[in-house]
Write a protein that holds these residues in place. Structure first.
Motif, PDB file in Angstrom:
ATOM      1  N   TYR A 172     -49.616 -40.165  38.475  1.00 50.98           N
ATOM      2  CA  TYR A 172     -50.191 -40.224  37.038  1.00 50.98           C
ATOM      3  C   TYR A 172     -51.614 -39.686  37.070  1.00 50.98           C
ATOM      4  N   SER A 173     -51.720 -39.037  35.944  1.00 53.28           N
ATOM      5  CA  SER A 173     -53.353 -38.419  35.836  1.00 53.28           C
ATOM      6  C   SER A 173     -53.441 -38.524  34.187  1.00 53.28           C
ATOM      7  N   ALA A 174     -55.053 -38.821  33.906  1.00 53.61           N
ATOM      8  CA  ALA A 174     -55.640 -39.191  32.518  1.00 53.61           C
ATOM      9  C   ALA A 174     -56.791 -38.309  32.650  1.00 53.61           C
ATOM     10  N   SER A 175     -57.133 -37.751  31.425  1.00 53.87           N
ATOM     11  CA  SER A 175     -58.365 -37.178  31.353  1.00 53.87           C
ATOM     12  C   SER A 175     -59.548 -38.269  30.933  1.00 53.87           C
ATOM     13  N   ILE A 190     -53.009 -46.400  29.308  1.00 54.82           N
ATOM     14  CA  ILE A 190     -52.873 -45.791  30.510  1.00 54.82           C
ATOM     15  C   ILE A 190     -52.467 -46.685  31.728  1.00 54.82           C
ATOM     16  N   ILE A 191     -53.213 -47.759  31.839  1.00 53.40           N
ATOM     17  CA  ILE A 191     -52.813 -48.822  32.766  1.00 53.40           C
ATOM     18  C   ILE A 191     -51.428 -49.172  32.525  1.00 53.40           C
ATOM     19  N   GLU A 192     -51.029 -49.459  31.350  1.00 47.16           N
ATOM     20  CA  GLU A 192     -49.410 -49.956  31.316  1.00 47.16           C
ATOM     21  C   GLU A 192     -48.574 -48.835  31.364  1.00 47.16           C
ATOM     22  N   GLY A 239     -47.966 -48.586  35.375  1.00 48.93           N
ATOM     23  CA  GLY A 239     -47.243 -49.654  35.947  1.00 48.93           C
ATOM     24  C   GLY A 239     -48.001 -49.959  36.996  1.00 48.93           C
ATOM     25  N   SER A 240     -47.496 -49.831  38.358  1.00 45.17           N
ATOM     26  CA  SER A 240     -47.895 -50.468  39.663  1.00 45.17           C
ATOM     27  C   SER A 240     -48.812 -49.210  40.282  1.00 45.17           C
ATOM     28  N   GLU A 241     -48.567 -47.960  39.794  1.00 49.16           N
ATOM     29  CA  GLU A 241     -49.163 -46.633  40.210  1.00 49.16           C
ATOM     30  C   GLU A 241     -50.439 -46.475  40.143  1.00 49.16           C
ATOM     31  N   LEU A 284     -57.881 -44.643  39.156  1.00 56.39           N
ATOM     32  CA  LEU A 284     -57.888 -46.088  38.671  1.00 56.39           C
ATOM     33  C   LEU A 284     -56.446 -46.654  39.374  1.00 56.39           C
ATOM     34  N   VAL A 285     -56.799 -47.873  40.201  1.00 56.36           N
ATOM     35  CA  VAL A 285     -55.636 -48.403  40.852  1.00 56.36           C
ATOM     36  C   VAL A 285     -55.426 -49.865  40.324  1.00 56.36           C
ATOM     37  N   PRO A 286     -54.397 -50.268  40.415  1.00 53.44           N
ATOM     38  CA  PRO A 286     -54.080 -51.358  39.848  1.00 53.44           C
ATOM     39  C   PRO A 286     -54.610 -52.644  40.711  1.00 53.44           C
TER      40      PRO A 286
END
Length: 83
Positions: A8-11, A22-24, A27-29, A43-45
């Motif tokens: 997953y990626s996000a700006s 984004i966190i939701e 999930g666990s990724e 960004l890690v859980p």
């Protein structure tokens, strides 16, 4: 070209707008945070981060054990039956 080590990626702009979503969505990724299409952070859980810190700690302890075993100057012989 740089690899992105996440599914997953996000700006950064997306992260500023809606960090919770984004966190939701991930999930666990882990999520790669992109700045000008290059990964600038991950960004890690919390659970993943905690596990990584355990692995790093175990590694550092094992390196210290190896160092002390090869140094040999401060070794103390112990009989397990006497413990």
């Amino acid at each position: 070209m740089n690899s992105i080590l996440a599914n997953y990626s996000a700006s950064i702009s997306e992260l500023k707008k809606s960090p919770s979503s984004i966190i939701e969505d991930a999930g666990s990724e882990a999520v790669a945070i992109l700045n000008h299409n290059k990964a600038s952070a991950y960004l890690v859980p919390a659970q993943t981060y905690e596990k990584l810190m355990e692995i790093v700690d175990d590694y550092l302890v094992s390196k210290e054990i190896d160092k002390r075993l090869h140094d040999g100057s401060n070794l103390v012989k112990v009989n397990i039956d006497e413990l």
